[in-house]
Design an enzyme around this catalytic site. Structure first.
Site, short mmCIF file in Angstrom:
data_model
loop_
_atom_site.label_atom_id
_atom_site.label_comp_id
_atom_site.label_asym_id
_atom_site.label_seq_id
_atom_site.Cartn_x
_atom_site.Cartn_y
_atom_site.Cartn_z
N PRO A 81 0.70 -1.37 0.01
CA PRO A 81 0.13 -0.04 0.17
C PRO A 81 0.83 1.28 0.01
O PRO A 81 1.77 1.41 0.81
CB PRO A 81 -0.59 -0.28 1.24
N GLU A 82 0.76 2.05 -0.91
CA GLU A 82 1.40 3.41 -1.18
C GLU A 82 0.36 4.51 -0.70
O GLU A 82 -0.66 4.31 -0.17
CB GLU A 82 1.92 3.56 -2.43
N HIS A 112 -5.05 -14.42 9.38
CA HIS A 112 -4.06 -13.21 9.35
C HIS A 112 -4.86 -11.97 10.10
O HIS A 112 -4.25 -10.77 9.97
CB HIS A 112 -3.65 -12.79 8.05
N ARG A 156 2.01 -10.49 6.15
CA ARG A 156 3.31 -10.73 6.21
C ARG A 156 3.82 -10.02 7.57
O ARG A 156 5.03 -10.32 7.92
CB ARG A 156 3.84 -9.83 5.04
N ARG A 188 24.01 16.17 -5.62
CA ARG A 188 23.77 14.66 -5.51
C ARG A 188 23.97 13.83 -6.79
O ARG A 188 23.35 14.53 -7.56
CB ARG A 188 22.40 14.40 -4.70
#
Length: 271
Positions: free
Chosen positions: A2-3, A91, A110, A152
């Site tokens: 999930p973002e 779960h 997980r 950078r």
């Protein structure tokens, strides 16, 4: 995983069902998440009212007035509001029971997510204090990206995925925003002009806003807070399309590894 749009979709999905309601009990079936669930979480939350459901980067924040429950969905976590006493599955690790009979169920196959409690100022919490601005807020600007990138040499994709630079731009949406801006993901961030960063900032904001509007991205492990999947995956231009023709030019989408993550891009449309 999930973002930000998936987390925001979850926030919007659960908010109308739990905001303003009081917690009766917290049932913890599996405390061994990324960090252990506090042993006294039931005592801490019982009797408290959820005043606001907020989000910071990919963290969901349940504000009780005297503290915040901090929830991170990790790689495979989800939150669902259940209106019946549905038997927990393998779960389903945590249930937050409300006095109106609803329950907020945390599921995480997980166990890379987190459910933590904080009574101090959120901006000082170790998980939140180093986060950069929200990508959809006015503090996230072209000037900020341009100045932070000077000197950078790291790839621009890993640069914009750094939560200290901007909070919550994950792999999927970084790939999509870079395609939209026409920038290769492996370009050195310090070599990109301010004008191109202006395009990138606009692309990040537009990509995330559209994904949130359409309910996030449907991934194998993600289910929205209201039980409905997102629909943005149908419109992904490069992510997960290795070997397929570019939707703009027809050239083959290529894949490289950046920061141990797959990065898909079009070598013709992105420079």
């Amino acid at each position: 995983m999930p973002e930000l749009p998936e987390v925001e979709t979850t926030r919007r999905g659960i908010e109308p069902h739990i905001e303003g309601h009081t917690i009766r009990e917290v049932i913890v079936r599996e405390p061994r998440l990324r960090w252990p669930v506090p042993d006294n979480i039931n005592q801490l939350l019982s009797g408290k009212t959820i005043h606001h459901v907020k989000r910071r980067a990919k963290y969901l924040l349940l504000d009780t007035g005297s503290g915040h429950l901090i929830v991170h969905l990790g790689m495979s976590g989800s939150l669902r509001v259940l209106t019946t006493d549905s038997p927990p599955q393998k779960h389903d690790h945590i249930d937050i029971l409300l006095t109106d009979g609803q329950r907020l169920r945390y599921t995480d196959p997980r166990r890379f997510g987190a459910v933590l409690w904080s009574e101090g100022p959120l901006h000082e919490h170790k998980l939140l204090k180093h986060l950069g601005p929200e990508p959809l807020d006015s503090e996230f600007t072209t000037q900020r990206l341009y100045q932070m990138s000077r000197g950078r040499s790291q790839p621009v994709k890993t640069f914009i995925m750094d939560n200290k630079v901007v909070a919550g731009v994950g792999n999927i949406y970084a790939s999509e925003a870079l395609f939209k801006a026409g920038i290769r993901p492996d370009r050195a961030c310090g070599k990109i002009s301010q004008a191109r960063y202006e395009q990138l900032v606009e692309s990040i904001k537009a990509t995330l806003a559209k994904a949130i509007e359409q309910g996030g991205t449907t991934l194998r492990d993600f289910v929205g807070g209201d039980g409905k999947p997102g629909y943005f995956k149908q419109e992904l231009a490069v992510y997960g399309r290795t070997g397929q023709p570019c939707l703009k030019c027809g050239k083959t989408i290529k894949e490289i590894k950046l920061g141990n993550r797959s990065s898909c891009y079009c070598c013709h449309c992105q420079r």
